[in-house]
Design an enzyme around this catalytic site. Structure first.
Site, short mmCIF file in Angstrom:
data_model
loop_
_atom_site.label_atom_id
_atom_site.label_comp_id
_atom_site.label_asym_id
_atom_site.label_seq_id
_atom_site.Cartn_x
_atom_site.Cartn_y
_atom_site.Cartn_z
N VAL A 76 -7.01 12.56 -15.92
CA VAL A 76 -5.71 12.62 -15.24
C VAL A 76 -4.65 13.20 -16.16
CG1 VAL A 76 -6.23 10.68 -13.70
CG2 VAL A 76 -5.12 10.24 -15.90
N GLU A 77 -3.55 13.64 -15.55
CA GLU A 77 -2.41 14.16 -16.31
C GLU A 77 -1.31 13.12 -16.48
OE1 GLU A 77 -0.95 17.50 -14.18
OE2 GLU A 77 -2.74 18.73 -14.48
N THR A 78 -1.23 12.21 -15.51
CA THR A 78 -0.10 11.28 -15.45
C THR A 78 -0.56 9.85 -15.24
OG1 THR A 78 1.33 13.01 -14.51
CG2 THR A 78 2.04 10.72 -14.20
N GLN A 297 -4.36 13.87 -9.87
CA GLN A 297 -4.23 13.89 -11.32
C GLN A 297 -3.38 12.73 -11.84
OE1 GLN A 297 -5.58 16.10 -13.79
NE2 GLN A 297 -6.93 16.38 -12.03
#
Length: 360
Positions: A76-78, A297
């Site tokens: 994931v990004e966040t 994400q």
């Protein structure tokens, strides 16, 4: 009575204007199921945030214990974190939180903090993070007090209408920043009704929305005033910041949450509120748009199944339950529980120990 002057409202509206490009994306959202009569304020009815949306994958396999933290972090990004029961309990920081947040930032992850507690504004929450020794900017914090003001903006709530607040200072500050006139709040906490034969309680017919949040100054005056506005003012909105059953006012025990105040108004008006906090999708949509990120994400990390985890699932995110707050392992694994996160662990600092274990 609390209200904003015309001058201060214009100044506050200017200060709030940097949120408008994002909020305008949700201008089609408006209440749908408050009463049999259509709203008559001039906004266009559409689909409201759905606070009880069934998660599409909550009925699948049981949650798995988190064993490989690196794999989840890399996927994931966040990370969206709930606050009460995840970052802190009451005014006490949960062990290992600073190190965990520092590690995630060092790996390039965006961190966002979302709380259903409406007693503080985003600016006030920024102060709490600072006092607890956490480096978190106001732009990374989203409280349900802010969500209430942002929702009213998104539906073009009429400038000539007022908001009656059953709640605390956080809601008032966010409404003022957004340029809305309001009344109520803590000031009404000391008001009493002296019942006499033939007594009729007056209320402001220009109130177009009643916002209900957690309120330590809750009383019968507020119940009656809010009830009159919702039942007698045509098209008046009934907005709840959240319906949390309990909250963490101290780290010693659980305390009755904002849902108890909302429940009183729901009972007296026989109306269901529109919920802007978790698990409603409004804040998730807002965050995804503001930061320009795909919901797939995002990993939602929280301690409540029916708010945090459902919030993430409703938004199509990965979900991680921590057992440092209101949910125990036995509650998670109960046959009566239908909400299953992707993973669960004891506390967010397990990211550190599990990372160490899996990289040795």
């Amino acid at each position: 009575m609390l209200s904003c002057s015309n001058h201060s409202s214009r100044a506050a509206l200017s200060a709030f204007s940097h949120f408008l490009p994002t909020i305008s994306k949700f201008s089609s959202l408006s209440p749908k199921s408050f009463s049999s009569k259509p709203l008559n304020f001039g906004w266009r009815p559409a689909h409201p945030p759905n606070p009880r949306m069934a998660a599409s994958f909550s009925a699948g396999a049981s949650a798995q214990p988190l064993q490989n933290a690196d794999q989840l972090i890399d996927s994931v990004e966040t990370f969206i974190f709930d606050c009460d029961g995840v970052i802190w309990k009451g005014d006490s920081l949960i062990d290992g939180v600073p190190e965990t947040l520092d590690m995630l930032r060092s790996r390039g992850k965006r961190l966002v903090f979302v709380t259903n507690n409406s007693t503080k504004s985003r600016k006030q929450y920024g102060k709490k993070f600072e006092i607890l020794g956490l480096n978190v900017s106001e732009e990374e914090i989203f409280a349900s007090s802010f969500a209430a003001a942002a929702y009213l903006k998104s539906i073009n709530f009429p400038e000539d209408k007022k908001v009656y607040v059953i709640g605390e200072d956080g809601i008032l500050k966010e409404l003022e920043l957004a340029g809305f006139d309001y009344l109520g709040g803590p000031e009404d906490g000391g008001k009493k009704i002296e019942l006499k034969p033939g007594f009729l309680m007056e209320h402001d017919e220009n109130v177009g929305a009643v916002v209900v949040g957690f309120d330590r100054y809750f009383n019968y005056y507020k119940i009656q005033y809010g009830t009159l506005c919702i039942r007698e003012n045509p098209g008046c909105l009934f907005i709840a910041t959240n319906r949390d059953a309990v909250t963490h006012l101290t780290d010693a025990q659980e305390w009755a949450g904002g849902g108890s105040m909302v429940g009183a108004l729901a009972g007296s008006t026989q109306r269901e509120p529109l919920v802007v906090g978790k698990p409603s999708t409004f804040m998730m949509d807002y965050l995804a748009s503001k930061f320009g990120i795909l919901k797939s994400q995002i990993c939602m990390v929280g301690d409540r199944l029916d708010t945090d985890i459902l919030f993430g699932q409703n938004g199509g995110c990965k979900t991680l339950l921590v057992l440092s707050g209101v949910t125990s392992l036995s509650m998670l694994q109960s046959p009566n529980n239908s909400i299953q996160p992707d993973f669960y662990t004891n506390k967010i600092s397990d990211f550190l120990s599990l990372k160490a274990t899996t990289t040795v």
